[in-house]
Design an enzyme around this catalytic site. Structure first.
Site, mmCIF file in Angstrom:
data_model
loop_
_atom_site.group_PDB
_atom_site.id
_atom_site.type_symbol
_atom_site.label_atom_id
_atom_site.label_comp_id
_atom_site.label_asym_id
_atom_site.label_seq_id
_atom_site.Cartn_x
_atom_site.Cartn_y
_atom_site.Cartn_z
ATOM 1 N N ASP A 272 5.907 -7.704 1.460
ATOM 2 C CA ASP A 272 5.205 -7.101 2.612
ATOM 3 C C ASP A 272 4.904 -8.200 3.622
ATOM 4 O OD1 ASP A 272 3.483 -5.325 4.285
ATOM 5 O OD2 ASP A 272 3.590 -4.016 2.528
ATOM 6 N N ASN B 8 11.477 15.543 14.702
ATOM 7 C CA ASN B 8 10.042 15.800 14.819
ATOM 8 C C ASN B 8 9.579 15.454 16.226
ATOM 9 O OD1 ASN B 8 7.610 16.671 13.850
ATOM 10 N ND2 ASN B 8 7.077 14.727 12.870
ATOM 11 N N TYR C 129 11.596 7.285 15.411
ATOM 12 C CA TYR C 129 11.456 7.329 13.947
ATOM 13 C C TYR C 129 12.545 8.209 13.321
ATOM 14 C CZ TYR C 129 9.070 8.078 9.444
ATOM 15 O OH TYR C 129 8.749 8.148 8.103
ATOM 16 N N ALA D 87 9.737 -0.246 3.295
ATOM 17 C CA ALA D 87 8.908 -0.585 4.460
ATOM 18 C C ALA D 87 9.324 0.270 5.654
ATOM 19 C CB ALA D 87 9.046 -2.064 4.798
ATOM 20 N N ARG E 226 0.846 -1.207 0.000
ATOM 21 C CA ARG E 226 0.000 0.000 0.000
ATOM 22 C C ARG E 226 0.879 1.254 0.000
ATOM 23 N NH1 ARG E 226 -1.941 0.127 6.366
ATOM 24 N NH2 ARG E 226 -0.129 1.332 7.055
ATOM 25 N N THR F 204 -1.311 10.663 1.801
ATOM 26 C CA THR F 204 -1.659 9.237 1.782
ATOM 27 C C THR F 204 -2.929 9.047 2.615
ATOM 28 O OG1 THR F 204 -0.344 8.839 3.757
ATOM 29 C CG2 THR F 204 0.762 8.471 1.657
ATOM 30 N N LYS G 276 5.582 8.670 20.308
ATOM 31 C CA LYS G 276 5.391 9.047 21.731
ATOM 32 C C LYS G 276 6.505 10.026 22.060
ATOM 33 C CE LYS G 276 2.245 6.706 24.168
ATOM 34 N NZ LYS G 276 1.120 7.422 24.721
ATOM 35 N N LEU G 277 6.245 10.936 22.983
ATOM 36 C CA LEU G 277 7.352 11.765 23.465
ATOM 37 C C LEU G 277 8.408 10.848 24.081
ATOM 38 C CD1 LEU G 277 5.451 14.731 25.158
ATOM 39 C CD2 LEU G 277 6.550 14.686 22.914
ATOM 40 N N LEU G 278 9.647 11.247 23.972
ATOM 41 C CA LEU G 278 10.753 10.407 24.456
ATOM 42 C C LEU G 278 10.522 9.944 25.897
ATOM 43 C CD1 LEU G 278 13.672 9.264 24.058
ATOM 44 C CD2 LEU G 278 14.471 11.419 25.043
HETATM 45 P P1 NAD Z 1 2.413 2.732 4.992
HETATM 46 O O1 NAD Z 1 2.239 2.423 6.429
HETATM 47 O O2 NAD Z 1 1.198 3.113 4.198
HETATM 48 O O3 NAD Z 1 3.102 1.473 4.258
HETATM 49 C C1 NAD Z 1 4.204 0.817 4.811
HETATM 50 C C2 NAD Z 1 4.188 -0.624 4.365
HETATM 51 O O4 NAD Z 1 5.297 -1.284 4.974
HETATM 52 C C3 NAD Z 1 2.918 -1.355 4.801
HETATM 53 O O5 NAD Z 1 2.326 -2.043 3.707
HETATM 54 C C4 NAD Z 1 3.412 -2.315 5.869
HETATM 55 O O6 NAD Z 1 2.664 -3.512 5.961
HETATM 56 C C5 NAD Z 1 4.861 -2.549 5.413
HETATM 57 N N1 NAD Z 1 5.670 -3.066 6.509
HETATM 58 C C6 NAD Z 1 5.714 -2.617 7.784
HETATM 59 N N2 NAD Z 1 6.514 -3.403 8.544
HETATM 60 C C7 NAD Z 1 6.988 -4.368 7.713
HETATM 61 C C8 NAD Z 1 7.846 -5.480 7.911
HETATM 62 N N3 NAD Z 1 8.356 -5.758 9.120
HETATM 63 N N4 NAD Z 1 8.136 -6.266 6.846
HETATM 64 C C9 NAD Z 1 7.613 -6.007 5.628
HETATM 65 N N5 NAD Z 1 6.777 -4.966 5.387
HETATM 66 C C10 NAD Z 1 6.465 -4.157 6.425
HETATM 67 O O7 NAD Z 1 3.545 3.864 4.903
HETATM 68 P P2 NAD Z 1 3.872 4.927 3.745
HETATM 69 O O8 NAD Z 1 3.293 6.227 4.138
HETATM 70 O O9 NAD Z 1 3.551 4.384 2.410
HETATM 71 O O10 NAD Z 1 5.460 5.047 3.927
HETATM 72 C C11 NAD Z 1 6.396 4.322 3.139
HETATM 73 C C12 NAD Z 1 7.797 4.757 3.553
HETATM 74 O O11 NAD Z 1 7.928 6.161 3.369
HETATM 75 C C13 NAD Z 1 8.125 4.475 5.020
HETATM 76 O O12 NAD Z 1 9.479 4.109 5.131
HETATM 77 C C14 NAD Z 1 7.881 5.816 5.670
HETATM 78 O O13 NAD Z 1 8.621 5.962 6.855
HETATM 79 C C15 NAD Z 1 8.360 6.751 4.587
HETATM 80 N N6 NAD Z 1 7.827 8.113 4.676
HETATM 81 C C16 NAD Z 1 6.492 8.370 4.494
HETATM 82 C C17 NAD Z 1 6.029 9.677 4.553
HETATM 83 C C18 NAD Z 1 4.578 10.034 4.321
HETATM 84 O O14 NAD Z 1 4.237 11.216 4.330
HETATM 85 N N7 NAD Z 1 3.699 9.068 4.099
HETATM 86 C C19 NAD Z 1 6.922 10.718 4.812
HETATM 87 C C20 NAD Z 1 8.275 10.420 5.007
HETATM 88 C C21 NAD Z 1 8.709 9.114 4.911
#
Ligand code: NAD
Length: 441
Positions: free
Chosen positions: A232, A341, A347, A283, A211, A382, A289-291
């Site tokens: 995934d 952040n 994170y 992935a 996704r 998203t 959470k706050l630290l």
């Molecule tokens: P999302 O949660 O929609 O999708 C993440 C996917 O990773 C999910 O399908 C989940 O099942 C999979 N996943 C989680 N743990 C896993 C594991 N242990 N093994 C295999 N798959 C696993 O997140 P997203 O918004 O699409 O984000 C994708 C990437 O982009 C992430 O690394 C996120 O940190 C980064 N990111 C997103 C944003 C944003 O605005 N959405 C901003 C900065 C960075």
């Protein structure tokens, strides 16, 4: 996904209201469509300093079908070759060229400046002038409106052949949400590639592909010709299968934090595909959470998925024969890993760690003719951001030079570009896909 505010700001009444109140008027971004020309109009090219890249630029633009005939109208791009600056006085020529040219730039236009890296300069004055380009380009990015962007390429002597791929990216609609970014090139053998399907014949792994951004990456890589192995967790099995079926790829259910995850992935790639060309570490999870309130489980799970799994899988790739010559690794970091952040110490630490990993591994990858880079998304629209409270979401989306959130496809296009064979001269870089976010800029 539609942007209600941008649509409103461009409606009849919205135009009047936003202009009178001095409210943001986000432009409609020019995004890539297969078959469209690289630029919807001519590029104006100028130089400041020695202009060492004149011939390179003219060859790349000619090859890309970009006209450089300046008819005095509205150019689609303004390109400045600022190589060979010897001191601050040379920058006056940059100002003299850019000011009138940028004034004429059409909406969704592109400004690209090329210079020498300051670290190679033979005098402090030359280093100062070269570094000055960074502030210049970032400021132009903040002044441009209507979906236009400004980016900077640092081109060391001998890396001229590396210019074509990033220049084409920055000019094209693929870079719609990449703004105010400096990218430093390196010397590399640049293979030929099909510009319509640059990933033809390549096998690409995308983790977290069920996704969101991962699904978009899988689709764009498949559009560009790759066979995608979509990875995934088993719990996401149905949507993973849907994504893989839609693009004619392969679904692999795998929790990347499992102790044998790297071995299972590599065995799958060896047995089913005979190797792998591209690995996208997408992935990722958040456990905010706050630290002071963060328990060990939150800390450990985020580190395991976002950082340790990337390290383990990449290490395993390098140890075996599965990673093909000229391979590409692209790791997804985050703006939080650059700016920090509130509520995201775990994170942000994991995502900053990704940047450290990429930079440390880049020389070893270069020795194998491979590359490893990171992309750092900013506010990407998203399903997750759709759940945010209205005010928080609107502020998050607007606090960047393009005054809007990016789309998953914007991150995907940047990753697909870094994965191209012709991007061999882009290594160890961190490219933010954040519309030049004001945070951590
Ligand atoms: P999302 O949660 O929609 O999708 C993440 C996917 O990773 C999910 O399908 C989940 O099942 C999979 N996943 C989680 N743990 C896993 C594991 N242990 N093994 C295999 N798959 C696993 O997140 P997203 O918004 O699409 O984000 C994708 C990437 O982009 C992430 O690394 C996120 O940190 C980064 N990111 C997103 C944003 C944003 O605005 N959405 C901003 C900065 C960075």
């Amino acid at each position: 996904m539609s942007d209600w505010y941008r649509d409103f700001a461009h409606s009849g009444i919205g135009t009047t209201i936003t202009k009178q109140l001095g409210l943001p008027r986000p432009g409609v971004l020019r995004r890539y469509e297969p078959g469209q020309p690289l630029l919807p109009g001519p590029a104006v090219v100028g130089s400041a300093g020695e202009g060492r890249l004149r011939e390179t630029l003219s060859a790349v633009l000619k090859d890309a079908g970009v006209s450089t005939d300046d008819d005095g109208g509205k150019p689609a791009a303004v390109i400045l070759d600022a190589t060979g600056l010897t001191g601050p006085a040379d920058l006056a020529a940059a100002h003299d060229f850019l000011a009138p040219a940028v004034k004429r730039l059409r909406p969704s236009g592109r400004v690209v400046v090329l210079g020498d890296p300051a670290s190679d300069a033979d005098s402090p004055a030359a280093a100062a002038a070269r570094q000055a380009l960074d502030g210049l380009v970032r400021s132009i990015g903040k002044e441009l409106r209507d979906g236009s962007t400004a980016n900077l390429l640092y081109v060391p002597a001998g890396a001229e052949a590396s210019v074509a791929s990033p220049l084409r990216f920055f000019l094209s609609g693929r870079s719609a949400y990449v703004d105010g970014q400096p990218v430093t090139l390196s010397t590399a053998e640049i293979p030929d590639q099909d510009d319509v399907r640059p990933l033809d014949g390549k096998v690409a792994v995308v983790t977290g592909a069920a996704r969101g951004i991962g699904a978009a990456i899988a689709k764009v890589m498949a559009r560009d010709g790759a066979h995608v192995v979509a990875v995934d967790i088993p719990a996401a099995g149905q949507s993973l299968a849907d994504v893989a079926n839609e693009i004619g790829g392969t679904a692999l259910q795998l929790d990347i934090t499992a102790p044998d995850a790297a071995q299972r992935l590599i065995a799958h790639l060896e047995e089913r595909h005979g190797g792998v060309d591209v690995v996208v570490h997408n992935a990722g999870i958040t456990r905010d959470k706050l630290l002071v309130n963060m328990d060990a489980a939150r800390w450990n799970s985020v580190m395991a998925v976002n950082l340790q799994a990337q390290l383990d899988i990449t290490q395993a790739l390098l140890e075996g024969d599965v990673f093909k010559p000229g391979g590409r690794v692209v790791a997804v970091s985050s703006q939080s890993g650059i700016a920090g952040n509130r509520g995201q110490t775990n994170y942000a630490a994991s995502k900053a760690g990704v940047i450290g990993m990429v930079r440390a591994w880049a020389p070893a990858f270069a020795e194998r003719g491979a590359t490893i880079n990171a992309v750092a998304p900013g506010f990407i629209v998203t399903e997750m951001t759709a759940q945010m409270p209205f005010g928080t979401r609107e502020v998050g989306a607007r606090l960047n030079s393009l005054q809007q959130g990016g789309l998953p496809v914007d991150v995907a296009e940047t990753i697909a570009w870094l994965s191209q064979p012709a991007s061999a001269g882009v290594n160890g870089q961190v490219v933010r896909v954040c519309g030049q976010s004001l945070l951590g800029a």
